[in-house]
Design a protein around this motif. Structure first.
Motif, PDB file in Angstrom:
ATOM      1  N   LEU A   1       9.575  73.273  80.131  1.00  0.00           N
ATOM      2  CA  LEU A   1      10.008  74.239  81.147  1.00  0.00           C
ATOM      3  C   LEU A   1      11.450  74.595  80.832  1.00  0.00           C
ATOM      4  O   LEU A   1      12.296  73.707  80.683  1.00  0.00           O
ATOM      5  CB  LEU A   1       9.873  73.641  82.546  1.00  0.00           C
ATOM      6  N   LEU A   2      11.734  75.891  80.717  1.00  0.00           N
ATOM      7  CA  LEU A   2      13.063  76.382  80.383  1.00  0.00           C
ATOM      8  C   LEU A   2      13.550  77.284  81.498  1.00  0.00           C
ATOM      9  O   LEU A   2      12.780  78.073  82.049  1.00  0.00           O
ATOM     10  CB  LEU A   2      13.043  77.222  79.104  1.00  0.00           C
ATOM     11  N   GLU A   3      14.834  77.200  81.814  1.00  0.00           N
ATOM     12  CA  GLU A   3      15.392  78.106  82.809  1.00  0.00           C
ATOM     13  C   GLU A   3      15.863  79.365  82.116  1.00  0.00           C
ATOM     14  O   GLU A   3      16.582  79.322  81.130  1.00  0.00           O
ATOM     15  CB  GLU A   3      16.573  77.442  83.521  1.00  0.00           C
ATOM     16  N   GLY A   4      15.432  80.499  82.674  1.00  0.00           N
ATOM     17  CA  GLY A   4      15.906  81.756  82.092  1.00  0.00           C
ATOM     18  C   GLY A   4      14.906  82.855  82.134  1.00  0.00           C
ATOM     19  O   GLY A   4      13.792  82.769  82.371  1.00  0.00           O
TER      20      GLY A   4
ATOM     21  N   ALA B   1      14.851  73.672  91.144  1.00  0.00           N
ATOM     22  CA  ALA B   1      13.888  73.832  92.236  1.00  0.00           C
ATOM     23  C   ALA B   1      12.491  73.419  91.786  1.00  0.00           C
ATOM     24  O   ALA B   1      11.756  72.779  92.537  1.00  0.00           O
ATOM     25  CB  ALA B   1      13.887  75.272  92.743  1.00  0.00           C
ATOM     26  N   VAL B   2      12.137  73.776  90.557  1.00  0.00           N
ATOM     27  CA  VAL B   2      10.828  73.374  90.026  1.00  0.00           C
ATOM     28  C   VAL B   2      10.759  71.851  89.955  1.00  0.00           C
ATOM     29  O   VAL B   2       9.780  71.238  90.386  1.00  0.00           O
ATOM     30  CB  VAL B   2      10.568  73.997  88.638  1.00  0.00           C
ATOM     31  N   TYR B   3      11.801  71.230  89.420  1.00  0.00           N
ATOM     32  CA  TYR B   3      11.853  69.778  89.306  1.00  0.00           C
ATOM     33  C   TYR B   3      11.732  69.115  90.680  1.00  0.00           C
ATOM     34  O   TYR B   3      10.946  68.191  90.866  1.00  0.00           O
ATOM     35  CB  TYR B   3      13.147  69.356  88.612  1.00  0.00           C
TER      36      TYR B   3
ATOM     37  N   GLU C   1      14.803  64.559  83.778  1.00  0.00           N
ATOM     38  CA  GLU C   1      15.194  65.592  84.738  1.00  0.00           C
ATOM     39  C   GLU C   1      15.784  66.747  83.941  1.00  0.00           C
ATOM     40  O   GLU C   1      16.005  66.631  82.734  1.00  0.00           O
ATOM     41  CB  GLU C   1      16.184  65.018  85.743  1.00  0.00           C
ATOM     42  N   PRO C   2      16.057  67.906  84.580  1.00  0.00           N
ATOM     43  CA  PRO C   2      16.610  69.044  83.850  1.00  0.00           C
ATOM     44  C   PRO C   2      17.894  68.680  83.099  1.00  0.00           C
ATOM     45  O   PRO C   2      18.748  67.961  83.621  1.00  0.00           O
ATOM     46  CB  PRO C   2      16.885  70.065  84.953  1.00  0.00           C
TER      47      PRO C   2
ATOM     48  N   ASP D   1      -1.822  75.349  90.004  1.00  0.00           N
ATOM     49  CA  ASP D   1      -1.224  74.933  91.275  1.00  0.00           C
ATOM     50  C   ASP D   1       0.187  74.380  91.135  1.00  0.00           C
ATOM     51  O   ASP D   1       1.018  74.581  92.012  1.00  0.00           O
ATOM     52  CB  ASP D   1      -2.114  73.904  91.972  1.00  0.00           C
ATOM     53  N   VAL D   2       0.471  73.662  90.050  1.00  0.00           N
ATOM     54  CA  VAL D   2       1.797  73.069  89.871  1.00  0.00           C
ATOM     55  C   VAL D   2       2.747  74.034  89.173  1.00  0.00           C
ATOM     56  O   VAL D   2       3.894  74.188  89.586  1.00  0.00           O
ATOM     57  CB  VAL D   2       1.714  71.735  89.095  1.00  0.00           C
ATOM     58  N   LEU D   3       2.274  74.708  88.112  1.00  0.00           N
ATOM     59  CA  LEU D   3       3.153  75.590  87.346  1.00  0.00           C
ATOM     60  C   LEU D   3       3.016  77.063  87.711  1.00  0.00           C
ATOM     61  O   LEU D   3       3.784  77.893  87.218  1.00  0.00           O
ATOM     62  CB  LEU D   3       2.915  75.394  85.846  1.00  0.00           C
TER      63      LEU D   3
END
Length: 138
Positions: free
Chosen positions: A135-138, A98-100, A112-113, A24-26
């Motif tokens: 959590l990684l952006e990309g 956005a995830v954060y 935070e990111p 639900d969260v990820l």
């Protein structure tokens, strides 16, 4: 030997709560849930009379395996990433900010990111069991 990733395992004490977080969260899809016991399993994991409930979730190129053992192991302090043996799943997301911003208030974040020296945007959260998740952006 040509080994390839099959799954990455995380042991939890409350499988339903962990599945809820990762689903639900990820946003990971639950592929299957099952239980395993018996002498071969107990011998294979080196835990007398072990039984376990499992959930496999789709994490893109590999499965994330959540497992709740019966009987439970000895309680442990939540390990930090700099401790030998520490593990964490790393999950790629399209928009880390956005995830954060969308994380429920009860999800513990380490920070935070952040943008690292290598240019990668990362953040760590803890699942309901206190396990670290990158959590990684990309």
């Amino acid at each position: 030997m040509d080994a390839t990733a099959h799954h990455f395992g995380v042991t939890v004490t409350d499988l339903d709560r962990a599945v809820e977080f990762y689903r639900d969260v990820l946003g990971l899809e639950v592929l299957t849930r099952f239980s395993v016991g018996g002498e071969a399993f107990a011998t294979g994991v080196g835990i007398e009379d072990a039984r376990a409930d499992f959930a496999h979730l789709d994490a893109g190129g590999a499965r994330l395996e959540l497992v709740e053992y019966t009987p439970e192991g000895e309680p442990r302090e939540t390990p930090g990433l700099n401790q030998p043996g520490a593990t964490h799943p790393g999950l790629s997301v399209d928009d880390l900010d956005a995830v954060y911003a969308g994380l429920p208030e009860d999800v513990e974040t380490v920070s935070e990111p952040q943008t690292t020296e290598s240019g990668t945007r990362i953040m760590f959260v803890r699942d309901p069991e206190g396990n670290l998740v990158e959590l990684l952006e990309g």
